[in-house]
Motif scaffolding. Structure first.
Motif, PDB file in Angstrom:
ATOM      1  N   VAL A  51       0.836  -1.197   0.000  1.00 26.83           N
ATOM      2  CA  VAL A  51       0.000   0.000   0.000  1.00 26.83           C
ATOM      3  C   VAL A  51       0.871   1.246   0.000  1.00 26.83           C
ATOM      4  CG1 VAL A  51      -1.620   1.368   1.373  1.00 26.83           C
ATOM      5  CG2 VAL A  51      -1.985  -1.097   1.097  1.00 26.83           C
ATOM      6  N   ALA A  52       1.943   1.222   0.790  1.00 31.40           N
ATOM      7  CA  ALA A  52       2.856   2.373   0.835  1.00 31.40           C
ATOM      8  C   ALA A  52       3.440   2.642  -0.542  1.00 31.40           C
ATOM      9  CB  ALA A  52       3.969   2.108   1.845  1.00 31.40           C
ATOM     10  N   GLY A  53       3.813   1.570  -1.236  1.00 32.34           N
ATOM     11  CA  GLY A  53       4.352   1.731  -2.579  1.00 32.34           C
ATOM     12  C   GLY A  53       3.333   2.312  -3.543  1.00 32.34           C
ATOM     13  N   ASP A  54       2.069   1.886  -3.388  1.00 33.80           N
ATOM     14  CA  ASP A  54       1.016   2.409  -4.257  1.00 33.80           C
ATOM     15  C   ASP A  54       0.769   3.895  -4.012  1.00 33.80           C
ATOM     16  OD1 ASP A  54       0.720  -0.089  -5.318  1.00 33.80           O
ATOM     17  OD2 ASP A  54      -0.984  -0.643  -4.049  1.00 33.80           O
ATOM     18  N   LEU A  55       0.812   4.287  -2.743  1.00 36.80           N
ATOM     19  CA  LEU A  55       0.613   5.696  -2.411  1.00 36.80           C
ATOM     20  C   LEU A  55       1.722   6.559  -2.996  1.00 36.80           C
ATOM     21  CD1 LEU A  55      -0.540   5.448   1.322  1.00 36.80           C
ATOM     22  CD2 LEU A  55      -1.926   6.079  -0.653  1.00 36.80           C
ATOM     23  N   ILE A  56       2.947   6.069  -2.909  1.00 36.42           N
ATOM     24  CA  ILE A  56       4.084   6.798  -3.487  1.00 36.42           C
ATOM     25  C   ILE A  56       3.876   6.961  -4.990  1.00 36.42           C
ATOM     26  CG2 ILE A  56       6.556   6.650  -3.997  1.00 36.42           C
ATOM     27  CD1 ILE A  56       6.885   5.298  -1.259  1.00 36.42           C
ATOM     28  N   SER A  57       3.373   5.900  -5.631  1.00 38.48           N
ATOM     29  CA  SER A  57       3.129   5.957  -7.076  1.00 38.48           C
ATOM     30  C   SER A  57       2.123   7.040  -7.421  1.00 38.48           C
ATOM     31  CB  SER A  57       2.616   4.602  -7.574  1.00 38.48           C
ATOM     32  OG  SER A  57       3.576   3.596  -7.335  1.00 38.48           O
ATOM     33  N   GLU A  58       1.062   7.144  -6.611  1.00 35.33           N
ATOM     34  CA  GLU A  58       0.046   8.156  -6.874  1.00 35.33           C
ATOM     35  C   GLU A  58       0.626   9.559  -6.766  1.00 35.33           C
ATOM     36  OE1 GLU A  58      -3.255   7.534  -4.307  1.00 35.33           O
ATOM     37  OE2 GLU A  58      -3.579   5.461  -4.929  1.00 35.33           O
ATOM     38  N   VAL A  59       1.464   9.778  -5.753  1.00 33.64           N
ATOM     39  CA  VAL A  59       2.076  11.097  -5.570  1.00 33.64           C
ATOM     40  C   VAL A  59       2.955  11.450  -6.756  1.00 33.64           C
ATOM     41  CG1 VAL A  59       3.701  12.408  -4.147  1.00 33.64           C
ATOM     42  CG2 VAL A  59       1.998  10.940  -3.054  1.00 33.64           C
ATOM     43  N   GLU A  60       3.621  10.448  -7.313  1.00 38.15           N
ATOM     44  CA  GLU A  60       4.553  10.688  -8.408  1.00 38.15           C
ATOM     45  C   GLU A  60       3.865  10.983  -9.742  1.00 38.15           C
ATOM     46  OE1 GLU A  60       7.061   7.338  -8.784  1.00 38.15           O
ATOM     47  OE2 GLU A  60       7.847   7.466  -6.768  1.00 38.15           O
ATOM     48  N   ASP A  61       2.663  10.475  -9.937  1.00 36.54           N
ATOM     49  CA  ASP A  61       2.040  10.474 -11.265  1.00 36.54           C
ATOM     50  C   ASP A  61       1.979  11.852 -11.915  1.00 36.54           C
ATOM     51  OD1 ASP A  61       1.766   7.792 -11.327  1.00 36.54           O
ATOM     52  OD2 ASP A  61      -0.327   7.749 -10.675  1.00 36.54           O
ATOM     53  N   ASP A  62       1.474  12.838 -11.158  1.00 38.75           N
ATOM     54  CA  ASP A  62       1.296  14.166 -11.743  1.00 38.75           C
ATOM     55  C   ASP A  62       2.613  14.762 -12.214  1.00 38.75           C
ATOM     56  OD1 ASP A  62      -1.384  14.041 -11.369  1.00 38.75           O
ATOM     57  OD2 ASP A  62      -1.401  15.206  -9.510  1.00 38.75           O
ATOM     58  N   ALA A  63       3.589  14.800 -11.325  1.00 41.09           N
ATOM     59  CA  ALA A  63       4.884  15.388 -11.677  1.00 41.09           C
ATOM     60  C   ALA A  63       5.556  14.600 -12.790  1.00 41.09           C
ATOM     61  CB  ALA A  63       5.799  15.427 -10.443  1.00 41.09           C
ATOM     62  N   GLU A  64       5.428  13.282 -12.740  1.00 38.29           N
ATOM     63  CA  GLU A  64       6.071  12.461 -13.758  1.00 38.29           C
ATOM     64  C   GLU A  64       5.449  12.705 -15.133  1.00 38.29           C
ATOM     65  OE1 GLU A  64       7.496   7.829 -14.354  1.00 38.29           O
ATOM     66  OE2 GLU A  64       6.317   8.415 -12.606  1.00 38.29           O
ATOM     67  N   GLY A  65       4.117  12.892 -15.168  1.00 34.79           N
ATOM     68  CA  GLY A  65       3.460  13.162 -16.436  1.00 34.79           C
ATOM     69  C   GLY A  65       3.910  14.482 -17.036  1.00 34.79           C
ATOM     70  N   VAL A  66       4.019  15.507 -16.197  1.00 30.71           N
ATOM     71  CA  VAL A  66       4.464  16.823 -16.668  1.00 30.71           C
ATOM     72  C   VAL A  66       5.890  16.743 -17.190  1.00 30.71           C
ATOM     73  CG1 VAL A  66       5.006  19.167 -15.941  1.00 30.71           C
ATOM     74  CG2 VAL A  66       2.898  18.085 -15.149  1.00 30.71           C
ATOM     75  N   MET A  67       6.765  16.078 -16.440  1.00 30.12           N
ATOM     76  CA  MET A  67       8.163  15.956 -16.857  1.00 30.12           C
ATOM     77  C   MET A  67       8.280  15.163 -18.152  1.00 30.12           C
ATOM     78  SD  MET A  67       9.927  15.325 -13.111  1.00 30.12           S
ATOM     79  CE  MET A  67      11.570  15.015 -13.746  1.00 30.12           C
ATOM     80  N   THR A  68       7.430  14.160 -18.290  1.00 24.92           N
ATOM     81  CA  THR A  68       7.442  13.361 -19.520  1.00 24.92           C
ATOM     82  C   THR A  68       7.045  14.199 -20.729  1.00 24.92           C
ATOM     83  OG1 THR A  68       6.939  11.337 -18.300  1.00 24.92           O
ATOM     84  CG2 THR A  68       6.461  11.333 -20.655  1.00 24.92           C
ATOM     85  N   ASP A  69       6.013  15.036 -20.555  1.00 21.83           N
ATOM     86  CA  ASP A  69       5.577  15.907 -21.647  1.00 21.83           C
ATOM     87  C   ASP A  69       6.676  16.887 -22.047  1.00 21.83           C
ATOM     88  OD1 ASP A  69       3.165  14.630 -21.634  1.00 21.83           O
ATOM     89  OD2 ASP A  69       2.094  16.192 -20.520  1.00 21.83           O
ATOM     90  N   LEU A  70       7.328  17.470 -21.061  1.00 24.70           N
ATOM     91  CA  LEU A  70       8.422  18.406 -21.356  1.00 24.70           C
ATOM     92  C   LEU A  70       9.535  17.722 -22.130  1.00 24.70           C
ATOM     93  CD1 LEU A  70       8.672  20.365 -17.981  1.00 24.70           C
ATOM     94  CD2 LEU A  70       7.884  21.269 -20.176  1.00 24.70           C
ATOM     95  N   LYS A  71       9.847  16.502 -21.711  1.00 25.39           N
ATOM     96  CA  LYS A  71      10.909  15.759 -22.396  1.00 25.39           C
ATOM     97  C   LYS A  71      10.520  15.431 -23.839  1.00 25.39           C
ATOM     98  CE  LYS A  71      13.320  11.314 -22.313  1.00 25.39           C
ATOM     99  NZ  LYS A  71      14.482  11.851 -23.041  1.00 25.39           N
ATOM    100  N   LEU A  72       9.263  15.036 -24.054  1.00 23.92           N
ATOM    101  CA  LEU A  72       8.797  14.739 -25.413  1.00 23.92           C
ATOM    102  C   LEU A  72       8.937  15.960 -26.316  1.00 23.92           C
ATOM    103  CD1 LEU A  72       5.550  12.668 -24.684  1.00 23.92           C
ATOM    104  CD2 LEU A  72       7.612  11.831 -25.831  1.00 23.92           C
ATOM    105  N   ILE A  73       8.519  17.109 -25.794  1.00 18.67           N
ATOM    106  CA  ILE A  73       8.591  18.330 -26.595  1.00 18.67           C
ATOM    107  C   ILE A  73      10.047  18.720 -26.843  1.00 18.67           C
ATOM    108  CG2 ILE A  73       8.042  20.787 -26.639  1.00 18.67           C
ATOM    109  CD1 ILE A  73       5.547  20.124 -24.964  1.00 18.67           C
ATOM    110  N   ALA A  74      10.859  18.642 -25.785  1.00 19.91           N
ATOM    111  CA  ALA A  74      12.269  19.024 -25.928  1.00 19.91           C
ATOM    112  C   ALA A  74      12.978  18.125 -26.918  1.00 19.91           C
ATOM    113  CB  ALA A  74      12.960  18.968 -24.561  1.00 19.91           C
ATOM    114  N   ASP A  75      12.752  16.835 -26.822  1.00 16.35           N
ATOM    115  CA  ASP A  75      13.393  15.885 -27.751  1.00 16.35           C
ATOM    116  C   ASP A  75      12.990  16.192 -29.191  1.00 16.35           C
ATOM    117  OD1 ASP A  75      14.604  14.616 -25.652  1.00 16.35           O
ATOM    118  OD2 ASP A  75      13.242  12.886 -25.627  1.00 16.35           O
TER     119      ASP A  75
END
Length: 624
Positions: free
Chosen positions: A161-185
């Protein structure tokens, strides 16, 4: 490059000769190259989507975000732009004059404007998700989740459960960073990296600079530091101490993680970006301690702030080196190193100044008080606080021993200092204490009352021992050093006892026999009463602050005085009380005497000759 179609060098006559019958052959139309065909197909696929999101084509495209409105379509947009670029590259290689390139280039420019706009919007509107603290925390949580996954099993629901909660916290920031990387690349590979990098630098640098400002760190001229009152500068130093923890762990670390992720496709770009974004803020942060070390006014507290700032950098040195590992950020690491060097020099200078101050102090003017001198308390407080700083070992590592080292050899156990984990620190602090104790000796020579001189030495050396025992000085000086000083305290206490109370004990008869007449007993009682009262009155004003030493001295005095007095008192009291002529001579019982001794060394005032009034309110009885 081979071109398809007719050759201008071949004459029409030879062509006819080669094909004699026109009826059997029709002249072919010029065919498209393979790259042209691919480009035509590509344009047919990409043009509708690119034109749809042209900011100039419609109000909708101008005010709407592609990545927010339809992320699936955004990913298709990136793929199609990459496909367009690939087709353009192939066409240029085969037919650089193709009119299709003009059309493709126009679409590429539209696409890059769109991506520029998207890149800017994502960076601007997602400051919370891209906050350096959030990014660095996300990185730590990713590592934590990875660690958890190494140990989790099917039955360990809490960890899962702790691991799942960490995943949820990460999702938003990870999605934004992924989009920036796609555009930059996409923009970098399409030759529009400069525009992308320019946007990134402007926005992220403002965030870093704002972060440094909010942490309370500002660039200060050296002349301002020199003029600044210590109280004002101390507040700025405290702000810096709080700031360096956050700046290294979150601000610069989070920014490095983000920059490395977004521009992972180009080492040179991510280096130039990170350098330009952080260099100014980091230089201000790591330059402040050097500025203070070189230009601040002297203050008793300056050495502790210098040690605090040294610790603030030294404790984070591996992180600083790792975060600013680029060649272009080496100046930041060098700035941090220069601050360490200057802070170390400041600490060594302050220690030397402290020794000089101590050596020049005269204790003659402190009167006849045998208590702990203010110089003793100040010096030992100073040293016990300094001993808490582990970085002192680095600062004093190459320090040479004191010039008068031979005098110190009788004061220390050299073998212990040689094996000490911080021999330079041990030796330096032992040397300062040695100077202090030498001051005790100087002061003791100016006492008119020899007993007070011995008590002064005992009190002050006992205070030194107590501070050493209750601080890290114990580990720097060793138990053997403490035991030797404790033995010296006992010798001083015994000498005080002998000089101050020896004549009181001597006032009692050595042997009490039946042959002693009442008149002889009266003389002994009267002389003893006078001597005891004078001594007690004088010693009531004396203070022994250390409770253990105070009780030890009182017990020792009582152990020598009370048995002799009790024997004399029991032998002659009844006999003398029968005769009114001698009855008033026996003023104190052994219990009164014990109570009187128990009141000593608190600095409680003068002694009254009335046993019933002055000896009744005792603290601890020593009569038993």
């Amino acid at each position: 490059m081979k071109k398809f179609g007719f050759s201008p060098k071949r004459s029409s006559s030879s062509f006819i000769a080669h094909y004699p019958s026109p009826s059997r052959f029709t002249l072919p139309t010029p065919s498209r190259s393979l790259s042209d065909s691919v480009m035509v197909q590509t344009l047919g696929v990409v043009e509708p989507l690119i034109v749809k999101w042209d900011p100039e084509s419609s109000t909708y495209a101008k005010v709407t975000s592609l990545f927010y409105d339809n992320r699936v379509e955004a990913l298709d947009f990136i793929k199609l732009v990459n496909k367009l670029h690939k087709s353009m590259h192939a066409l240029v290689a085969e037919n650089s004059n193709s009119e299709l390139l003009i059309r493709a280039q126009h679409l590429m420019q539209i696409a890059m404007k769109r991506l520029e706009k998207e890149f800017y919007q994502i960076l601007s509107l997602n400051r919370a998700q891209l906050d350096p603290e959030s990014v660095s925390t996300r990185s730590s949580q990713t590592s934590m989740r990875s660690s958890l996954s190494d140990f989790v099993d099917e039955s360990d629901d809490e960890i899962r459960v702790a691991g799942d909660l960490i995943s949820e916290v990460e999702d938003d920031a990870e999605g934004v960073m992924t989009d920036l990387k796609l555009i930059a690349d996409c923009m970098i590979s399409s030759g529009y990296g400069k525009e992308c990098v320019s946007i990134y630098k402007i926005i992220r640098k403002s965030i870093v600079d704002e972060g440094i400002y909010k942490l309370g760190v500002e660039k200060i001229k050296s002349t301002h530091v020199h003029k600044m009152d210590w109280e004002v500068l101390d507040i700025k130093i405290q702000n810096w101490l709080n700031a360096v923890k956050i700046a290294v762990k979150t601000l610069f670390n989070g920014e490095r993680i983000l920059c490395d992720h977004v521009f992972s496709s180009s080492d040179s770009i991510r280096e130039s970006c990170y350098t330009e974004i952080t260099k100014e803020g980091a230089s201000i942060l790591f330059g402040f301690p050097e500025n203070v070390a070189k230009n601040s006014k002297k203050s008793p507290d300056r050495i502790f702030r210098s040690l605090d700032m040294y610790t603030g950098i030294a404790d984070r040195w591996p992180e600083i080196v790792s975060i600013f590992s680029f060649q272009s950020t080496s100046s930041i690491v060098n700035q941090a190193l220069n601050s360490l060097i200057k802070l170390g020099e400041s600490v060594r200078l302050d220690l030397t100044d402290m020794e000089t101050f101590l050596q020049k102090q005269s204790l003659k003017t402190s009167g006849e008080s045998a208590g702990v001198h203010i110089l003793t308390t100040d010096t030992m407080n100073y040293l016990s606080l300094i001993a808490d700083y582990g970085v002192l070992a680095d600062i004093l590592f190459d320090s040479s021993p004191p010039e008068k080292f031979p005098l110190l050899e009788s004061f220390i156990d050299k073998s212990f200092f040689d094996s000490s984990p911080s021999p330079a620190v041990s030796l330096r602090l032992a040397w300062i204490i040695f100077i202090l104790i030498c001051k005790f000796d100087e002061k003791s020579k100016h006492f008119k009352d020899v007993s007070l001189a011995y008590l002064f030495l005992a009190n002050n050396l006992q205070h030194v021992i107590s501070k050493v025992r209750s601080s890290n000085l114990r580990y720097l000086l060793g138990d053997d050093w403490i035991n030797k000083r404790a033995t010296e305290v006992k010798k001083f206490a015994a000498s005080y006892e002998q000089v101050a109370w020896g004549h009181v004990i001597d006032a009692l008869p050595k042997n009490v026999t039946s042959a002693m007449t009442c008149e002889e007993a009266r003389v002994y009682f009267k002389r003893f009463n006078t001597v005891f009262e004078e001594t007690h009155r004088k010693q009531l004003a004396v203070v022994i602050p250390n409770g253990k030493l105070r009780d030890e001295i009182k017990l020792s005095i009582a152990g020598k005085l009370l048995p002799a007095y009790r024997e004399f008192y029991n032998a002659k009291r009844l006999e003398m009380q029968k005769d009114r002529k001698f009855a008033g001579v026996v003023k104190y019982s052994p219990e009164d005497m014990g109570n009187a001794l128990s009141d000593l060394f608190f600095g409680s005032g003068s002694f009254s000759t009335s046993a019933s009034s002055s000896l009744s309110g005792s603290r601890t009885s020593f009569s038993r």
